[in-house]
Design an enzyme around this catalytic site. Sequence first.
Site, PDB file in Angstrom:
ATOM      1  N   CYS A 168       0.807  -1.223   0.000  1.00 31.93           N
ATOM      2  CA  CYS A 168       0.000   0.000   0.000  1.00 31.93           C
ATOM      3  C   CYS A 168       0.838   1.270   0.000  1.00 31.93           C
ATOM      4  CB  CYS A 168      -0.947  -0.019   1.194  1.00 31.93           C
ATOM      5  SG  CYS A 168      -2.029  -1.467   1.179  1.00 31.93           S
ATOM      6  N   HIS A 308      -2.804   7.947   6.096  1.00 29.52           N
ATOM      7  CA  HIS A 308      -3.051   6.612   5.545  1.00 29.52           C
ATOM      8  C   HIS A 308      -4.445   6.150   5.952  1.00 29.52           C
ATOM      9  CE1 HIS A 308      -1.965   2.883   3.671  1.00 29.52           C
ATOM     10  NE2 HIS A 308      -2.130   2.193   4.786  1.00 29.52           N
ATOM     11  N   GLU A 319      -1.175   5.261  13.696  1.00 30.41           N
ATOM     12  CA  GLU A 319      -0.881   6.451  12.903  1.00 30.41           C
ATOM     13  C   GLU A 319      -1.126   7.720  13.718  1.00 30.41           C
ATOM     14  OE1 GLU A 319      -1.435   8.339   8.455  1.00 30.41           O
ATOM     15  OE2 GLU A 319      -2.861   6.816   9.116  1.00 30.41           O
ATOM     16  N   LYS A 340      -9.888   7.899   2.309  1.00 28.11           N
ATOM     17  CA  LYS A 340     -10.310   6.504   2.128  1.00 28.11           C
ATOM     18  C   LYS A 340     -11.723   6.287   2.657  1.00 28.11           C
ATOM     19  CE  LYS A 340      -5.738   4.252   2.327  1.00 28.11           C
ATOM     20  NZ  LYS A 340      -4.839   5.394   2.548  1.00 28.11           N
ATOM     21  N   HIS A 345      -9.935   1.829   0.031  1.00 26.90           N
ATOM     22  CA  HIS A 345      -8.466   1.748   0.063  1.00 26.90           C
ATOM     23  C   HIS A 345      -7.970   1.181  -1.262  1.00 26.90           C
ATOM     24  CE1 HIS A 345      -4.438   1.266   1.154  1.00 26.90           C
ATOM     25  NE2 HIS A 345      -4.521   0.426   2.172  1.00 26.90           N
ATOM     26  N   PHE A 404       1.981  -3.354   3.961  1.00 28.26           N
ATOM     27  CA  PHE A 404       2.359  -4.650   4.510  1.00 28.26           C
ATOM     28  C   PHE A 404       3.873  -4.850   4.335  1.00 28.26           C
ATOM     29  CE2 PHE A 404      -1.940  -7.111   4.003  1.00 28.26           C
ATOM     30  CZ  PHE A 404      -2.486  -6.325   4.984  1.00 28.26           C
TER      31      PHE A 404
END
Length: 418
Positions: A168, A308, A319, A340, A345, A404
């Site tokens: 991502c 994010h 975050e 998002k 996403h 990831f």
Amino acid sequence: MEGTALRRRVVVTGVGLLTSVGIGTEKTWSAIKEGRNGIGPITQFDASHFSARIAGEVKDFDPLNYVDKKDVKKMGRFIQFAMAASEFAVQSAQLQVPREEAENFGVYIGSGIGGFEVIEREHKTLLERGPGRLSPFFIPSCIVNLASGYVSIRYGAEGPNSATATACTTSAHSIGDSFRLVQHGYADVMICGGSEACVTPLGIGGFAAMRALSTRNDEPHRASRPWDKERDGFVVGEGAGILILEELKRAQKRDAPIIAEIVGYGMSADAHHITSPPDNGDGGYRVMRNALKDAGVEPSQVQYVNAHGTSTGQGDKAETCAIKRAFGEHAKNMAVSSTKSMTGHLLGGAGGLEAGITVLAIRDGIAPPTINHEFPDPDCDLDYVPNHARPLDIEYAASNSFGFGGTNGCLVFKRYKP
């Protein structure tokens, strides 16, 4: 061109966006400002037996509007998205690639997964009809770097041509690496960003098996809710986000429409876990710190962060902690939002989309909202621009992407001043 120690100024002259809330840059941006939601029931396959049955699908997309008919079958959906978004970006930048300058134009477009739907289709063909019936276009229609390849062919861009696949964070890395290439003289113009099309049985099923997805299937418009106490996972989205990065003097010479300046890029690794960030958001903190240092910007100079913000329990908390550590007391004074909440996403395409939204926010002086922020989580206590956009004078803004494997990227943009 040869590299140089001199750090040239780099500006954003074009943005191309393709999302569940709109096909085209200004359509997407208008929807984002209005807080419109693009998430709904999955229509691309029968998801009735899946635990997660919703997604941010791109609606009414006709690849023939952007790709020659003879080429459509050679391209996975993510490549088609990249072709369309690149066209929007090039048009936005009023850009042409003169033959004599072709080596100074590059393309760097990534994807987290690539042509999932092609892999699934061709695997079914293999099992049911045998290897002799596989498409000769199978491999080039699904591998990640073919988005960059096709875009470079369309525009005759003969300079750096690459792709990244860092989950991502893919698009943020693509844009950041392109920034470096222009900054240090390896290219004058880069078409860069990311694209993703993973609303497929394997894509949805795989993330659902990890229990990463929201299962608010009866209320898809309320499913993506970053930092909300009732969040239950992210929603897969699809689409593409492409920027045109250009060396400042070249952009000025051709009187290009300069949207913003890119001034900083940071990278970091969590070195912690393949899917979960540390509770203190250490990797996110360090990537923002690195980007601000690269930009030569003090934390107190930043007005907006496009986070994010995926709508996962642990990720959103980490975050928030990372932002507090990176910006200190100033974190309470900044606008922080997750778009998002509207688009879903986009995985490898998220950073490109959100970088595009960030520079448009700077251009128009608007902080986009985080919708579905109804029940604040006490562990997530920043100003998330809840539910409605607001006017905001933005000189500096940052865009975060975390992936990831614990791979992180942060981009810092600045309002352009001649």
